[in-house]
Scaffold this active site. Structure first.
Site, mmCIF file in Angstrom:
data_model
loop_
_atom_site.group_PDB
_atom_site.id
_atom_site.type_symbol
_atom_site.label_atom_id
_atom_site.label_comp_id
_atom_site.label_asym_id
_atom_site.label_seq_id
_atom_site.Cartn_x
_atom_site.Cartn_y
_atom_site.Cartn_z
ATOM 1 N N GLY A 1 4.563 -46.023 -7.228
ATOM 2 C CA GLY A 1 5.129 -47.055 -8.095
ATOM 3 C C GLY A 1 4.492 -48.406 -7.817
ATOM 4 O O GLY A 1 3.316 -48.513 -7.434
ATOM 5 N N SER A 2 5.279 -49.458 -7.960
ATOM 6 C CA SER A 2 4.720 -50.813 -7.958
ATOM 7 C C SER A 2 4.170 -51.273 -6.618
ATOM 8 O O SER A 2 3.420 -52.252 -6.564
ATOM 9 C CB SER A 2 5.788 -51.797 -8.435
ATOM 10 O OG SER A 2 6.100 -51.569 -9.793
ATOM 11 N N THR A 3 4.523 -50.611 -5.507
ATOM 12 C CA THR A 3 3.936 -51.021 -4.233
ATOM 13 C C THR A 3 2.417 -50.815 -4.240
ATOM 14 O O THR A 3 1.689 -51.484 -3.508
ATOM 15 C CB THR A 3 4.560 -50.231 -3.064
ATOM 16 O OG1 THR A 3 4.446 -48.828 -3.336
ATOM 17 C CG2 THR A 3 6.025 -50.595 -2.890
ATOM 18 N N PHE A 4 1.935 -49.912 -5.094
ATOM 19 C CA PHE A 4 0.498 -49.647 -5.176
ATOM 20 C C PHE A 4 -0.234 -50.772 -5.903
ATOM 21 O O PHE A 4 -1.461 -50.872 -5.814
ATOM 22 C CB PHE A 4 0.264 -48.318 -5.900
ATOM 23 C CG PHE A 4 -1.110 -47.742 -5.692
ATOM 24 C CD1 PHE A 4 -1.431 -47.089 -4.515
ATOM 25 C CD2 PHE A 4 -2.084 -47.844 -6.678
ATOM 26 C CE1 PHE A 4 -2.697 -46.547 -4.319
ATOM 27 C CE2 PHE A 4 -3.347 -47.305 -6.497
ATOM 28 C CZ PHE A 4 -3.660 -46.660 -5.307
ATOM 29 N N LYS A 5 0.509 -51.620 -6.599
ATOM 30 C CA LYS A 5 -0.106 -52.725 -7.323
ATOM 31 C C LYS A 5 -0.843 -53.681 -6.388
ATOM 32 O O LYS A 5 -1.722 -54.436 -6.825
ATOM 33 C CB LYS A 5 0.960 -53.491 -8.117
ATOM 34 C CG LYS A 5 1.571 -52.690 -9.262
ATOM 35 C CD LYS A 5 2.717 -53.440 -9.925
ATOM 36 C CE LYS A 5 3.314 -52.651 -11.081
ATOM 37 N NZ LYS A 5 4.494 -53.317 -11.686
#
Length: 715
Positions: A298-302
């Site tokens: 999810g967004s932690t990979f951003k």
């Protein structure tokens, strides 16, 4: 027959007997000669084997301590209860007396005591057969005929379930299972010794007989990178989080970004290695999720996409874009709140975790560069089927699952940019973010710190930090990413992770879980997370928290971020890092209302329940519609309540009355319009001065609303 014939017959008999005797004597002489010459060495060896007794001397397994010397695992005396069946007079009565002390069914003991064709048996129930000294003494005090104890050893896990998945356990048969016990089994178990001595016919040792003694090579002691104090706090917080949110599971990692040392690692559900027979369940709580589990980040990979864009000069924090949705091929990708925040800057897009912002950044980078940076951060090439493990010294590490083909499709590139469509492990994410925290170096994580000689403080091996890659990004890029991630915590979705005195930088994540058949995503099933570091300008710890399927919220900002806040605060305090508030330094904050409350996740909650929760605050609740349950809300979960008012939608927007938007900022007015499924047409800048649908009128079938703005807020 005459006298002469009888004499001749007697002489012949004597001659035959004499010849037989001579032949027999000759055979004996020849055999003696053969034994004393040809077979002498063979028979001597055979005799000595009969006289000699060999005993194997079992080495003592090494103990395991934390980085501060606190003993976590040690070898202790244990006893096997056995029986000489020839001396057991009453098997039934003996079994009844032993059963409660040995915690074994009396039927099992009775069957062992009545076993046929054997003289002696060990009393065991499957893998359960080792007794403590205290239990052994209680059994021996029963003075039961034929019952005796055999001394052996057992593994003692002094802190119960603490760090269970990191430590692993050793079963009754002496086989290591999982964790450090398995990973470093060869070092821990040592090598057996031997004692050879002569014995007489009764098995007694012959006095002054020759002996050969080979001492055992005792198992080495291990010092881990774990800090048991931090580990305890992490486990306590995970227990609370899983109970509070009725979650399926949770995991947390605390690491030193400067070395790759793991300071704490815990998962829920867990087990007690000291009682593994009853608490360890294969397929239920046996997996070290932090290392083995692979799921969409999810967004932690951003963070990876952001760092790549900055490094390649593709990121302008002040440039503006239209949030809400973006067309990629034939698919529409939307922001996590479905309608976005209007036209915002890329910096704001980072703070608010806009999917659209990261898709646009990925498009600017292009597939080749994004793929390269994902590999540089340690995940491997996403064009392959599986990723690259970190190399952590724990068993069963996952690698991650990727697309497995090249070139990537347009939609695959877009989804990867915001952490969807790929699967990675928690430890991979921790090490990637550590590279941002430490200025650009990717380290291999490890849990072993030192190997010591047993019963000594002499280190025979010290594990040094292992650099996998330097210059993942430049120090300047890493610094800018840290500053932007600080903004996520100060102004964006990660507010609940901030710690007074220990400025936190990080990123929230909410990932919908795929269906078990791989066809789309499961409704209402989320993995929510937060990854961050502190202090933001000089990180000492990187903390990752993920919660699996929380029942009352689906946002990392409301579930994982508060847990990370507590872990960060406790970790830095225990490490002796001074609080900024204690030395008079105060961090400059950029948000206009740092004390503003954070919106909870109230969707599917009853209106009365939400009102009850907010009645002790100064927040005003405006209910839109006549329903009893919240179907949508503003502000969205995890967002800041900046004007002391929340809106709860309880019915279809067609049925509700139009709220008063006058005096509200453009962004707030647009968010409310989208909540009501209205398309706002804006004239002017600043604050709403008038609206085409008057306050109090039913919206009915209206699709658009005209908003006239003025530059100054109303007095």
């Amino acid at each position: 027959m005459g006298e002469v014939g009888l004499t001749r017959t007697r002489k012949m008999r004597s001659l035959v007997v004499g010849m037989i005797f001579v032949v027999f004597l000759a055979a004996v002489v020849v055999r003696l000669f053969w034994i004393q010459t040809v077979d002498a060495s063979f028979l001597r060896d055979r005799a000595e084997k009969t006289w000699e007794q060999n005993e194997v001397i079992k080495p003592e397994r090494g103990m395991i301590t934390d980085r501060n010397g606190k003993t976590l695992v040690e070898e202790t005396d244990a006893y096997i209860i056995a029986a000489d069946l020839s001396q057991v007079k009453n098997p039934k009565q003996t079994a009844e007396k032993l059963a409660p002390l040995m915690k074994m069914p009396k039927e099992v003991i009775y069957n062992r005591l009545t076993k046929k064709d054997v003289d002696q048996v060990e009393l065991r129930d499957g893998g359960h057969f080792k007794m403590s000294r205290k239990t052994k003494n209680r059994i021996m005090n029963l003075d039961l005929d034929g019952i005796y104890a055999i001394r052996t050893s057992d593994r003692n896990y002094l802190e119960g379930k603490l760090a269970a998945h990191v430590l692993g356990f050793v079963n009754e048969a002496g086989k290591a299972a999982g964790g450090v016990e398995h990973q470093y089994d060869k070092l821990l178990r040592g090598k057996a010794g031997a004692l050879r001595f002569k014995q007489d016919a009764y098995g007694n040792k012959v006095p002054n007989g020759t002996e050969k003694f080979h001492p055992p090579d005792q198992g080495k002691d291990l010092v881990l990178t774990l800090d048991s104090r931090i580990q305890y706090q992490v486990e306590r917080i995970l227990d609370r989080v899983t109970a509070q949110h009725r979650a399926k599971g949770a995991t947390a990692i605390v690491a030193d970004p400067r070395t790759g040392e793991v300071l704490a690692m815990a998962n829920r559900p867990s087990f007690n290695p000291d009682q593994y027979r009853t608490t360890w369940k294969a397929g239920s709580n046996d997996t070290n999720t932090a290392v083995s589990s692979q799921y969409e980040p999810g967004s932690t990979f951003k963070i990876v996409t952001l760092a790549a864009a900055i490094e390649e000069g593709k990121f302008d924090p002040d440039k503006r874009f239209q949030s809400g949705s973006i067309e990629v091929g034939e698919k529409t990708i939307r922001d996590w709140n479905d309608w976005g925040w209007g036209e915002i800057s890329y910096a704001e897009g980072i703070y608010l975790s806009s999917n659209v912002a990261f898709v646009r950044l990925a498009e600017k980078l292009g597939a080749e560069k994004l793929i390269r940076y994902i590999e540089r951060f340690g995940f491997g090439r996403i064009t392959e089927q599986t990723g690259q493990p970190t190399g952590i010294d724990l068993p069963a590490e996952g690698r991650g699952y990727f697309f497995g083909h090249e070139p990537l499709h347009e939609l695959e590139l877009a989804s990867t940019a915001f952490g969807q469509g790929i699967a990675v492990t928690p430890i991979q994410q921790v090490m990637a973010v550590s590279a941002i925290a430490n200025g650009g170096t990717l380290y291999r994580p490890h849990v072993l710190k030192e190997v010591l000689e047993p019963d000594s403080d002499r280190a025979i091996k010290k594990v040094k930090p292992y650099k996998i890659r330097s210059g993942v990004v430049s120090p300047q890029t890493a610094r800018q990413v840290r500053e932007l991630l600080r903004g996520v915590v100060v102004q964006g979705t990660g507010k609940k992770a901030d710690v007074p005195g220990y400025p936190v930088a990080g990123k929230t994540g909410t990932a919908q879980k795929p269906k078990t058949d791989g066809q789309g995503y499961a409704s209402g099933q989320y993995m929510v997370s937060f990854i961050g570091f502190s202090p933001a300008d000089n990180p000492r710890v990187v903390v990752y928290v993920a919660v699996d399927e929380p029942q009352d919220s689906s946002h990392g900002g409301t579930v994982a971020a508060p847990a990370a806040r507590e872990i960060i605060k406790d970790s830095l305090r225990l490490m002796g890092v001074k609080s900024r508030s204690s030395n008079g330094k105060k961090e400059k904050r950029t948000d206009t209302d740092p004390s503003a409350a954070i919106a909870g996740d109230w969707v599917k909650k009853s209106v009365d329940e939400v009102k009850e929760k907010l009645k002790e605050t100064d927040i005003q609740v405006e209910v839109l519609g006549g329903g009893k349950e919240v179907s949508a809300q503003y502000p969205t979960p995890g967002a800041q309540i900046t004007h002391g008012r929340v809106y709860l939608l309880t019915e279809s927007s067609k049925s509700v009355s139009m709220p008063d938007l006058r005096g509200k900022s453009l962004r707030e007015a647009m968010d409310l319009c989208r909540l009501l499924e209205l398309n706002p047409q804006v004239d002017g800048e600043g604050y709403v001065d008038s609206q085409s649908i008057p306050p109090g009128d039913r919206i009915m079938d209206k699709k658009e609303i005209q908003l006239r703005l003025q530059s100054d807020p109303p007095s």
